[in-house]
Design a protein around this motif. Structure first.
Motif, PDB file in Angstrom:
ATOM      1  N   THR A  18       6.738 -27.135  23.586  1.00  0.00           N
ATOM      2  CA  THR A  18       7.815 -26.361  22.968  1.00  0.00           C
ATOM      3  C   THR A  18       9.192 -26.774  23.492  1.00  0.00           C
ATOM      4  O   THR A  18      10.181 -26.136  23.147  1.00  0.00           O
ATOM      5  CB  THR A  18       7.618 -24.854  23.227  1.00  0.00           C
ATOM      6  OG1 THR A  18       7.648 -24.618  24.638  1.00  0.00           O
ATOM      7  CG2 THR A  18       6.319 -24.335  22.638  1.00  0.00           C
ATOM      8  N   PRO A  22      10.465 -21.162  22.824  1.00  0.00           N
ATOM      9  CA  PRO A  22       9.319 -20.299  22.560  1.00  0.00           C
ATOM     10  C   PRO A  22       8.349 -20.818  21.488  1.00  0.00           C
ATOM     11  O   PRO A  22       7.238 -20.325  21.385  1.00  0.00           O
ATOM     12  CB  PRO A  22       9.963 -18.998  22.089  1.00  0.00           C
ATOM     13  CG  PRO A  22      11.243 -19.438  21.460  1.00  0.00           C
ATOM     14  CD  PRO A  22      11.704 -20.639  22.239  1.00  0.00           C
ATOM     15  N   THR A  23       8.761 -21.823  20.672  1.00  0.00           N
ATOM     16  CA  THR A  23       7.888 -22.254  19.573  1.00  0.00           C
ATOM     17  C   THR A  23       7.863 -23.770  19.416  1.00  0.00           C
ATOM     18  O   THR A  23       8.783 -24.476  19.839  1.00  0.00           O
ATOM     19  CB  THR A  23       8.334 -21.659  18.218  1.00  0.00           C
ATOM     20  OG1 THR A  23       9.649 -22.115  17.935  1.00  0.00           O
ATOM     21  CG2 THR A  23       8.276 -20.155  18.208  1.00  0.00           C
ATOM     22  N   THR A  25       6.021 -26.699  16.309  1.00  0.00           N
ATOM     23  CA  THR A  25       5.189 -26.858  15.124  1.00  0.00           C
ATOM     24  C   THR A  25       4.209 -27.995  15.382  1.00  0.00           C
ATOM     25  O   THR A  25       4.532 -28.979  16.053  1.00  0.00           O
ATOM     26  CB  THR A  25       6.013 -27.152  13.856  1.00  0.00           C
ATOM     27  OG1 THR A  25       6.801 -28.309  14.073  1.00  0.00           O
ATOM     28  CG2 THR A  25       6.900 -25.973  13.500  1.00  0.00           C
ATOM     29  N   THR A  34       2.297 -23.104  13.619  1.00  0.00           N
ATOM     30  CA  THR A  34       3.318 -22.735  14.597  1.00  0.00           C
ATOM     31  C   THR A  34       2.633 -22.259  15.873  1.00  0.00           C
ATOM     32  O   THR A  34       1.776 -21.367  15.835  1.00  0.00           O
ATOM     33  CB  THR A  34       4.230 -21.616  14.055  1.00  0.00           C
ATOM     34  OG1 THR A  34       4.856 -22.096  12.864  1.00  0.00           O
ATOM     35  CG2 THR A  34       5.297 -21.232  15.066  1.00  0.00           C
ATOM     36  N   ARG A  36       3.358 -20.425  19.346  1.00  0.00           N
ATOM     37  CA  ARG A  36       4.382 -19.551  19.916  1.00  0.00           C
ATOM     38  C   ARG A  36       3.934 -19.060  21.283  1.00  0.00           C
ATOM     39  O   ARG A  36       2.786 -18.667  21.474  1.00  0.00           O
ATOM     40  CB  ARG A  36       4.617 -18.357  18.994  1.00  0.00           C
ATOM     41  CG  ARG A  36       5.720 -17.431  19.481  1.00  0.00           C
ATOM     42  CD  ARG A  36       6.158 -16.437  18.426  1.00  0.00           C
ATOM     43  NE  ARG A  36       5.099 -15.535  17.992  1.00  0.00           N
ATOM     44  CZ  ARG A  36       4.895 -14.330  18.496  1.00  0.00           C
ATOM     45  NH1 ARG A  36       5.679 -13.852  19.432  1.00  0.00           N
ATOM     46  NH2 ARG A  36       3.916 -13.578  18.041  1.00  0.00           N
ATOM     47  N   THR A  38       4.444 -16.080  23.797  1.00  0.00           N
ATOM     48  CA  THR A  38       4.950 -14.711  23.775  1.00  0.00           C
ATOM     49  C   THR A  38       5.689 -14.389  25.071  1.00  0.00           C
ATOM     50  O   THR A  38       5.614 -15.132  26.052  1.00  0.00           O
ATOM     51  CB  THR A  38       3.804 -13.693  23.601  1.00  0.00           C
ATOM     52  OG1 THR A  38       3.002 -13.705  24.781  1.00  0.00           O
ATOM     53  CG2 THR A  38       2.961 -13.993  22.375  1.00  0.00           C
ATOM     54  N   THR A  46      -0.451 -19.969  14.527  1.00  0.00           N
ATOM     55  CA  THR A  46      -0.544 -19.426  13.170  1.00  0.00           C
ATOM     56  C   THR A  46      -0.261 -20.522  12.156  1.00  0.00           C
ATOM     57  O   THR A  46       0.400 -21.529  12.459  1.00  0.00           O
ATOM     58  CB  THR A  46       0.467 -18.277  12.944  1.00  0.00           C
ATOM     59  OG1 THR A  46       1.783 -18.755  13.249  1.00  0.00           O
ATOM     60  CG2 THR A  46       0.146 -17.085  13.815  1.00  0.00           C
TER      61      THR A  46
END
Length: 47
Positions: A18, A22-23, A25, A34, A36, A38, A46
């Motif tokens: 990342t 926080p993310t 692809t 995606t 992610r 937390t 997802t």
């Protein structure tokens, strides 16, 4: 009886994937997912 050597499983640091954010692809077979991280430090993947 033959002994088979296990193929090592690739390991990746999620914060490197990342780029410290926080993310990220991830693409697989033309689909984009995606990843992610937390606030609690857990991973969610997802479509």
């Amino acid at each position: 009886m033959s002994l088979q050597t296990a193929t090592p499983v690739p390991s990746h640091d999620a914060t490197a994937l990342t780029a410290g954010g926080p993310t990220a692809t991830i693409e697989l077979h033309g689909m984009t997912y995606t990843l992610r991280i937390t606030r609690q430090g857990k991973l969610i993947l997802t479509k």
